[in-house]
Each structure stands twice: as structure tokens, then as C-alpha cells.
Design a protein around this motif. Structure first.
Motif, PDB file in Angstrom:
ATOM      1  N   MET A  93       0.847  -1.194   0.000  1.00  6.34           N
ATOM      2  CA  MET A  93       0.000   0.000   0.000  1.00  6.34           C
ATOM      3  C   MET A  93       0.878   1.237   0.000  1.00  6.34           C
ATOM      4  O   MET A  93       1.878   1.286   0.706  1.00  6.34           O
ATOM      5  CB  MET A  93      -0.909  -0.004   1.239  1.00  6.34           C
ATOM      6  N   SER A  94       0.496   2.240  -0.784  1.00  4.26           N
ATOM      7  CA  SER A  94       1.270   3.469  -0.857  1.00  4.26           C
ATOM      8  C   SER A  94       1.173   4.236   0.449  1.00  4.26           C
ATOM      9  O   SER A  94       0.213   4.072   1.223  1.00  4.26           O
ATOM     10  CB  SER A  94       0.762   4.339  -2.008  1.00  4.26           C
ATOM     11  N   GLY A  95       2.185   5.105   0.680  1.00  2.07           N
ATOM     12  CA  GLY A  95       2.189   5.883   1.914  1.00  2.07           C
ATOM     13  C   GLY A  95       1.000   6.805   2.030  1.00  2.07           C
ATOM     14  O   GLY A  95       0.420   6.963   3.114  1.00  2.07           O
ATOM     15  N   ARG A  96       0.580   7.432   0.913  1.00  2.00           N
ATOM     16  CA  ARG A  96      -0.555   8.352   0.966  1.00  2.00           C
ATOM     17  C   ARG A  96      -1.842   7.631   1.314  1.00  2.00           C
ATOM     18  O   ARG A  96      -2.624   8.107   2.137  1.00  2.00           O
ATOM     19  CB  ARG A  96      -0.699   9.062  -0.378  1.00  2.00           C
ATOM     20  N   LEU A  97      -2.067   6.453   0.715  1.00  2.00           N
ATOM     21  CA  LEU A  97      -3.280   5.693   1.019  1.00  2.00           C
ATOM     22  C   LEU A  97      -3.259   5.203   2.458  1.00  2.00           C
ATOM     23  O   LEU A  97      -4.283   5.223   3.152  1.00  2.00           O
ATOM     24  CB  LEU A  97      -3.390   4.506   0.053  1.00  2.00           C
ATOM     25  N   HIS A  98      -2.079   4.784   2.933  1.00  2.00           N
ATOM     26  CA  HIS A  98      -1.984   4.326   4.318  1.00  2.00           C
ATOM     27  C   HIS A  98      -2.282   5.459   5.291  1.00  2.00           C
ATOM     28  O   HIS A  98      -2.958   5.257   6.309  1.00  2.00           O
ATOM     29  CB  HIS A  98      -0.583   3.763   4.582  1.00  2.00           C
ATOM     30  N   ARG A  99      -1.795   6.674   4.998  1.00  2.63           N
ATOM     31  CA  ARG A  99      -2.102   7.816   5.867  1.00  2.63           C
ATOM     32  C   ARG A  99      -3.598   8.106   5.878  1.00  2.63           C
ATOM     33  O   ARG A  99      -4.164   8.440   6.922  1.00  2.63           O
ATOM     34  CB  ARG A  99      -1.313   9.041   5.411  1.00  2.63           C
ATOM     35  N   GLY A 100      -4.241   7.987   4.714  1.00  3.65           N
ATOM     36  CA  GLY A 100      -5.684   8.214   4.661  1.00  3.65           C
ATOM     37  C   GLY A 100      -6.457   7.201   5.485  1.00  3.65           C
ATOM     38  O   GLY A 100      -7.401   7.550   6.199  1.00  3.65           O
ATOM     39  N   VAL A 101      -6.055   5.926   5.404  1.00  2.00           N
ATOM     40  CA  VAL A 101      -6.734   4.889   6.187  1.00  2.00           C
ATOM     41  C   VAL A 101      -6.494   5.102   7.681  1.00  2.00           C
ATOM     42  O   VAL A 101      -7.405   4.954   8.510  1.00  2.00           O
ATOM     43  CB  VAL A 101      -6.254   3.498   5.737  1.00  2.00           C
ATOM     44  N   ALA A 102      -5.251   5.451   8.047  1.00  2.00           N
ATOM     45  CA  ALA A 102      -4.950   5.696   9.456  1.00  2.00           C
ATOM     46  C   ALA A 102      -5.747   6.877   9.992  1.00  2.00           C
ATOM     47  O   ALA A 102      -6.270   6.833  11.116  1.00  2.00           O
ATOM     48  CB  ALA A 102      -3.450   5.944   9.633  1.00  2.00           C
ATOM     49  N   LEU A 103      -5.854   7.939   9.204  1.00  2.00           N
ATOM     50  CA  LEU A 103      -6.628   9.100   9.638  1.00  2.00           C
ATOM     51  C   LEU A 103      -8.098   8.758   9.781  1.00  2.00           C
ATOM     52  O   LEU A 103      -8.754   9.146  10.760  1.00  2.00           O
ATOM     53  CB  LEU A 103      -6.437  10.241   8.634  1.00  2.00           C
ATOM     54  N   THR A 104      -8.640   8.011   8.821  1.00  2.00           N
ATOM     55  CA  THR A 104     -10.051   7.612   8.897  1.00  2.00           C
ATOM     56  C   THR A 104     -10.318   6.761  10.135  1.00  2.00           C
ATOM     57  O   THR A 104     -11.294   6.970  10.865  1.00  2.00           O
ATOM     58  CB  THR A 104     -10.445   6.846   7.632  1.00  2.00           C
ATOM     59  N   GLY A 105      -9.446   5.778  10.367  1.00  2.00           N
ATOM     60  CA  GLY A 105      -9.630   4.925  11.533  1.00  2.00           C
ATOM     61  C   GLY A 105      -9.510   5.685  12.834  1.00  2.00           C
ATOM     62  O   GLY A 105     -10.285   5.464  13.772  1.00  2.00           O
ATOM     63  N   SER A 106      -8.540   6.602  12.920  1.00  2.00           N
ATOM     64  CA  SER A 106      -8.344   7.366  14.139  1.00  2.00           C
ATOM     65  C   SER A 106      -9.542   8.258  14.435  1.00  2.00           C
ATOM     66  O   SER A 106     -10.059   8.283  15.564  1.00  2.00           O
ATOM     67  CB  SER A 106      -7.071   8.214  14.027  1.00  2.00           C
ATOM     68  N   VAL A 107     -10.005   8.994  13.424  1.00  2.00           N
ATOM     69  CA  VAL A 107     -11.121   9.927  13.620  1.00  2.00           C
ATOM     70  C   VAL A 107     -12.404   9.168  13.933  1.00  2.00           C
ATOM     71  O   VAL A 107     -13.124   9.477  14.899  1.00  2.00           O
ATOM     72  CB  VAL A 107     -11.290  10.817  12.373  1.00  2.00           C
ATOM     73  N   ALA A 108     -12.713   8.153  13.118  1.00  2.00           N
ATOM     74  CA  ALA A 108     -13.956   7.413  13.312  1.00  2.00           C
ATOM     75  C   ALA A 108     -13.930   6.598  14.611  1.00  2.00           C
ATOM     76  O   ALA A 108     -14.945   6.508  15.315  1.00  2.00           O
ATOM     77  CB  ALA A 108     -14.205   6.496  12.120  1.00  2.00           C
ATOM     78  N   GLY A 109     -12.771   6.008  14.942  1.00  2.67           N
ATOM     79  CA  GLY A 109     -12.691   5.241  16.180  1.00  2.67           C
ATOM     80  C   GLY A 109     -12.898   6.099  17.411  1.00  2.67           C
ATOM     81  O   GLY A 109     -13.611   5.712  18.345  1.00  2.67           O
ATOM     82  N   ALA A 110     -12.280   7.292  17.434  1.00  5.86           N
ATOM     83  CA  ALA A 110     -12.477   8.192  18.568  1.00  5.86           C
ATOM     84  C   ALA A 110     -13.925   8.655  18.648  1.00  5.86           C
ATOM     85  O   ALA A 110     -14.491   8.799  19.746  1.00  5.86           O
ATOM     86  CB  ALA A 110     -11.546   9.399  18.439  1.00  5.86           C
ATOM     87  N   ALA A 111     -14.565   8.889  17.492  1.00  2.00           N
ATOM     88  CA  ALA A 111     -15.971   9.322  17.491  1.00  2.00           C
ATOM     89  C   ALA A 111     -16.890   8.219  18.003  1.00  2.00           C
ATOM     90  O   ALA A 111     -17.866   8.497  18.712  1.00  2.00           O
ATOM     91  CB  ALA A 111     -16.376   9.736  16.081  1.00  2.00           C
ATOM     92  N   VAL A 112     -16.597   6.954  17.664  1.00  2.25           N
ATOM     93  CA  VAL A 112     -17.419   5.840  18.139  1.00  2.25           C
ATOM     94  C   VAL A 112     -17.403   5.769  19.665  1.00  2.25           C
ATOM     95  O   VAL A 112     -18.443   5.597  20.311  1.00  2.25           O
ATOM     96  CB  VAL A 112     -16.922   4.522  17.507  1.00  2.25           C
ATOM     97  N   VAL A 113     -16.221   5.911  20.259  1.00  2.00           N
ATOM     98  CA  VAL A 113     -16.114   5.859  21.722  1.00  2.00           C
ATOM     99  C   VAL A 113     -16.841   7.034  22.360  1.00  2.00           C
ATOM    100  O   VAL A 113     -17.567   6.875  23.348  1.00  2.00           O
ATOM    101  CB  VAL A 113     -14.635   5.836  22.137  1.00  2.00           C
ATOM    102  N   ALA A 114     -16.661   8.246  21.806  1.00  2.00           N
ATOM    103  CA  ALA A 114     -17.325   9.419  22.363  1.00  2.00           C
ATOM    104  C   ALA A 114     -18.838   9.312  22.246  1.00  2.00           C
ATOM    105  O   ALA A 114     -19.578   9.671  23.168  1.00  2.00           O
ATOM    106  CB  ALA A 114     -16.834  10.679  21.658  1.00  2.00           C
ATOM    107  N   LEU A 115     -19.320   8.815  21.109  1.00  2.00           N
ATOM    108  CA  LEU A 115     -20.758   8.670  20.904  1.00  2.00           C
ATOM    109  C   LEU A 115     -21.350   7.672  21.893  1.00  2.00           C
ATOM    110  O   LEU A 115     -22.433   7.893  22.453  1.00  2.00           O
ATOM    111  CB  LEU A 115     -21.023   8.218  19.471  1.00  2.00           C
TER     112      LEU A 115
END
Length: 537
Positions: free
Chosen positions: A1-23
Motif C-alpha cells: 500500500m502506498s504511503g498516501r493511502l496508508h495515511r488516509g486509512v490511518a486518519l479515517t480509523g483514528s477519527v472514526a474510532g475516537a468518534a465511536v467511543v465518544a458517541l
């Protein structure tokens, strides 16, 4: 996986995962009364659904961060988010309050695995000078989830029953977990072997894509046991060879053994601390709360002693000995205690003093959530222009001013008085959270990003618990509701202002794309190359 795509997946997981816990946390507060009536449970039993989760999370966050550093943040994130969703599904079909309390504890264990990984993935994927924007997006998502949670919980509970609230997280948790398992970090380019490099050097990547790749000197192999060197009172094993070369995934797990003794002592200290803070407002000072306080101090002292003697401490010296990281954690404790404590007290002011119903009170406080969502993306701009120190001090003062304004709420105060207070409260806290979190994660070495994330999440759990406990104690000791809430809010405003002291210890310069300083667990880099002498010299 390219570095740019990996950063996008990591950002998506981080943001969505934190939102799931807060919700999940905010919707539970809405349905607790309905859940209590439907199951015929007592108030103390329902309260343990929240307390059990909090104790499980707080006691395991640092250990979970260390596991992420060792085994990979994506793996820990996947296990945490999938387990979190499975526990939510179990709560939705639980037959009684005992099952709910037990499953909430299980959910807390998986939440502890999940939360440090959301920050560890960001640190491993983004260079230090670009961390503020992803952390700001994560903070905005938390604020949005906190604002939308009560509304979503009320709608679901009204039309489908309280069990529907716990189904809300199952689908996004499953999708995020499968996505994290399917993603593999990009491999760093393979470097030459030490023998092939002039001067005997080897390359080893320790950062995410875009970060500098340090080059280290190869050392001669020493015979006999490795000597032990000391720094800041902590014993560290000396390195006896060049790091291995070859392909290494970005953000790959750091080597080193776990410290089970330190993990157990820290868990005992945090469990006793959280349980005591939760029990004091309701029970007062009793032999049980006094014993809890004593055990907290004893276990904490034993943990410090263990960390000083351990060859592989749970919290590495590069993290615990960093002044910027310690200052950032102190700022987070003060700010979260003030903000969450102020929201707790403000609900009593709006309902018991001003006579508003729960929906009207939530709408009155809504500008605070909106300000937090809007302030978080602006914080990276302030960090680039003003630096962490000025930004942290100004945001702490704004938070203190907002809480102080709320302490003056009464039947005769104009509408803009409370609105301004909530706006300053949300804007100040959102900016502080982005600033302090960025410093804590950026200043820690990449191989210890999970531990830094675990400490950040621990501060964000201990702070609100302490703030609410202090506010409840002040309110209980006051003659009336109006007097008690006013005094409690003034105390919390002073606590927010106290956060300016550690904020003055934050880095003054703005972040730059400099090569990170190697940690004590990392071999030193090569000496600067000297220019060739002129002919005839």
C-alpha cells in the motif's frame, strides 16, 4: 500500500474510532433512567455501568499503548474496535443489569486497546510537523459525537427503546475493524548491510512516511554481558550492535519486553484512584475511601520504584522524562477537569436554578459544543504561527474565563451571558486539547507513540473524574443549589487558570520538520561529516 493511502486509512480509523467511543459514552447518559426503570435496577447498579467502564479503561490505557508499540497499532486498533462493537451488541440483548455491568467492563477493556491506537497510528503515519491537523480533525469528530450523542440517543430511545442505542456502534465498529485488518503499512526501502556502507553504518527507519530516516553507526560487538547506563534515575541497557537493516514497515512495532510488574502496579493505582474519586461525592470520607487514597499513593510509589529499576520499563524514560510531554499531560488534566466538571455543574444551574427542562438546557449549552468543533481546526494555524506555549496559555485563560462567566448565571442574567460562557468554554477546551495532544504525541519518539497516546487518554479520564468529584463535594457542602453551583464553578475556573503554569512549559517554537531526537532506546546517530581538508593540508 502506498504511503498516501496508508495515511488516509490511518486518519479515517483514528477519527472514526475516537468518534465511536465518544458517541457511546454520551448516548448512555441519556438512556440510563429508561434502562433503570425497564430492568427494575437500582441507581447504584446503573451507576456501575459507567463506573465499571471507566475503571477498566483507565487501568489499561498505558499497557495497551505499550502493546501497540510492540505489536503494531493497526492490530490493536482492529482488536479493540471489533471487541468494542461486539460488547455493544451484547449489551443490546442483555437480560439484566448484572450482564450490562459486566459487558460494560469488557467494553472498557477493548476501549482501552482502541483509544491509544488512534493516536499511535497518526504518529506512525504523519511526520511531526504535520500531526496537528489530523489531531484537530480527531478532536472535531469527538466534539461532534458528543454534541450529536444526546440527540441520537433520545430519538432512538423514544422510538425504538433503549436497546437500540447500543446497536448504533456495531456496524461502524465492524467496518473499521475489518478495514484495519486488511491494511498493511508500507514497507520502507531496504538499506544496504552495515558492511556495504563506508564507515560501517546501517539504515533503520523509525518513523512514518515523510519522517526522517536516521542513520546510525555500527558498533563493535562487545563480549560479556551488556553494561547498564543510567539516565534520570532509570536503568537502561546499553546497545551492543548496529540496528538491523532491511525493509521495515512504517511505524513498525518497537522491540523490547513488557513490564508486567509495572503494568500491575499502575493498574492498581489507577483503579484505586478512580474508584475513590467516584465514591467520595456520594459516600463522603469513609474508611473505604481513605483506604483507597492510601492504596493509590502506595501503588503509585511502588510503580515509580519499579520503573526506575526495570530494564524495560512500561513507560520509557524518553516519554516519562520529557518535560514537554509531562507539561502537556498536566495541561490536559487541568483542562478536562475544568471543562467536564463545568458542564456537569452547568446542567444543575440550567435546570434547578433557571428552571429549564433537559432539552432546553442541552440547547443552551449547544454553543459550547459548536465552538469546540470549530476551534479544533483553527488550533493548528495558531500552533504554526504562535507556537504551543502561547496557544496553550491563551486557550487555558479562555477556558477559565468561560467557566467564570458561567458561575454568574442566574435568573436576572441576560441570554448572551451564558452563551458567551459556553462559547469560551468550548473554544478554549478544543484549542487546549489539540495543542497539548499534539505536543504529547509529537515530542515522544515514534517507537513509543502508543505509550504517549495511552498517557494522553489516561489524563483525559482522570481529569474529568477529579473535576466532577471536586464540584460535587463543593455543592454538597454549600447551603443551597445556587450558592453551591456558583462556588463549584469558581473552583473549576481556578483549576483551568492553574493549567497556564504547565502550559508555560510547552515548547515555545512552532513545530518544524526537523529530524526527531533519538530516544534513549535508540542508538545515537553519526557525527556530522567534516569537509575534506584542502590540498596540501
Amino acid at each position: 500500500m502506498s504511503g498516501r493511502l496508508h495515511r488516509g486509512v490511518a486518519l479515517t480509523g483514528s477519527v472514526a474510532g475516537a468518534a465511536v467511543v465518544a458517541l457511546d459514552g454520551t448516548v448512555l447518559t441519556v438512556v440510563q433512567p429508561v434502562l433503570q426503570r425497564d430492568l427494575g435496577a437500582g441507581f447504584a447498579q446503573v451507576q456501575w455501568a459507567s463506573t465499571g467502564y471507566l475503571i477498566a479503561v483507565a487501568s489499561l490505557l498505558v499497557l495497551a499503548g505499550r502493546l501497540g508499540d510492540r505489536h503494531g497499532h493497526e492490530k490493536l486498533f482492529a482488536v479493540g474496535i471489533l471487541g468494542f462493537g461486539a460488547a455493544s451488541a451484547g449489551i443490546a440483548v442483555a437480560p439484566g443489569i448484572g450482564w450490562i455491568v459486566g459487558l460494560r467492563v469488557v467494553q472498557g477493556v477493548f476501549g482501552a486497546l482502541l483509544q491509544p491506537a488512534t493516536l499511535g497510528m497518526l504518529r506512525a503515519s504523519f511526520p511531526p510537523d504535520r500531526l496537528a491537523v489530523p489531531i484537530a480533525l480527531r478532536t472535531s469528530a469527538i466534539g461532534l459525537a458528543a454534541a450529536a450523542g444526546p440527540l441520537a440517543g433520545g430519538v432512538l430511545a423514544t422510538h425504538f427503546g433503549w436497546r437500540a442505542v447500543f446497536v448504533l456502534n456495531v456496524v461502524p465498529a465492524t467496518v473499521l475493524g475489518v478495514l484495519a485488518l486488511a491494511v498493511r503499512p508500507p514497507a520502507a526501502p531496504a538499506g544496504p548491510s552495515p558492511a556495504a556502507v563506508p564507515g560501517g553504518t546501517a539504515a533503520a527507519g523509525h518513523g512514518g512516511p515523510g519522517s526522517a530516516v536516521p542513520v546510525f553507526r555500527a558498533r563493535r560487538a562487545r563480549s560479556g554481558p551488556a553494561p547498564v547506563r543510567r539516565r534520570s534515575g532509570f536503568r537502561l541497557p546499553a546497545r551492543t550492535g548496529a540496528p538491523e537493516s532491511g525493509a521495515r514497515p512504517a511505524g513498525a512495532p518497537a522491540p523490547g519486553r513488557l513490564d508486567p510488574g509495572g503494568a500491575l502496579l499502575l493498574a492498581v493505582a489507577l483503579v484505586c484512584c478512580v474508584h475513590t474519586l467516584v465514591a467520595v461525592p456520594g459516600d463522603g470520607v469513609t474508611w473505604a475511601t481513605a483506604a483507597g487514597s492510601a492504596l493509590t499513593v502506595l501503588a503509585g510509589a511502588a510503580f515509580v520504584r519499579q520503573e526506575r529499576r526495570a530494564l524495560h520499563p512500561l513507560v520509557p524514560p524518553a516519554v516519562i522524562g520529557s518535560r514537554p510531554v509531562a507539561a502537556a499531560l498536566a495541561v490536559l488534566v487541568c483542562a478536562s477537569a475544568s471543562m467536564l466538571g463545568a458542564l456537569f455543574v452547568a446542567m444543575y444551574v440550567l435546570q434547578d436554578v433557571l428552571g429549564q427542562d433537559p432539552l432546553s438546557g442541552s440547547l443552551t449549552a449547544l454553543p459550547g459544543a459548536a465552538a469546540m468543533i470549530l476551534a479544533a481546526p483553527l488550533a493548528p494555524v495558531l500552533l504554526r504561527r504562535q507556537g504551543a506555549r502561547r496557544t496553550g496559555v491563551a486557550a487555558s485563560l479562555a477556558l477559565a474565563a468561560g467557566v467564570a462567566l458561567l458561575s454568574g448565571l442566574g435568573p436576572a442574567t441576560p441570554w448572551w451571558h451564558g452563551g458567551t460562557g459556553f462559547v469560551l468554554l468550548g473554544a478554549g477546551f478544543g484549542t487546549v486539547m489539540v495543542t497539548a495532544t499534539a505536543v504529547a504525541v509529537r515530542e515522544a519518539p515514534p517507537e513509543h507513540a502508543g505509550v504517549a497516546g495511552g498517557l494522553q487518554q489516561t489524563a483525559m479520564n482522570i481529569g474529568p473524574t477529579a473535576g466532577i468529584a471536586a464540584a460535587t463535594a463543593v455543592m454538597a457542602a454549600s447551603p443551597g443549589v445556587a450558592a453551591g453551583t456558583g462556588r463549584a464553578l469558581l473552583l473549576l475556573a481556578c483549576l483551568a487558570a492553574l493549567g497556564t503554569l504547565p502550559a508555560l512549559r510547552l515548547p515555545a517554537s512552532r513545530p518544524s520538520a526537523r529530524t526527531p531526537v533519538p530516544s534513549p532506546d535508540t542508538p545515537p546517530g553519526p557525527a556530522p561529516a567534516r569537509p575534506a581538508p584542502p590540498p596540501g593540508a
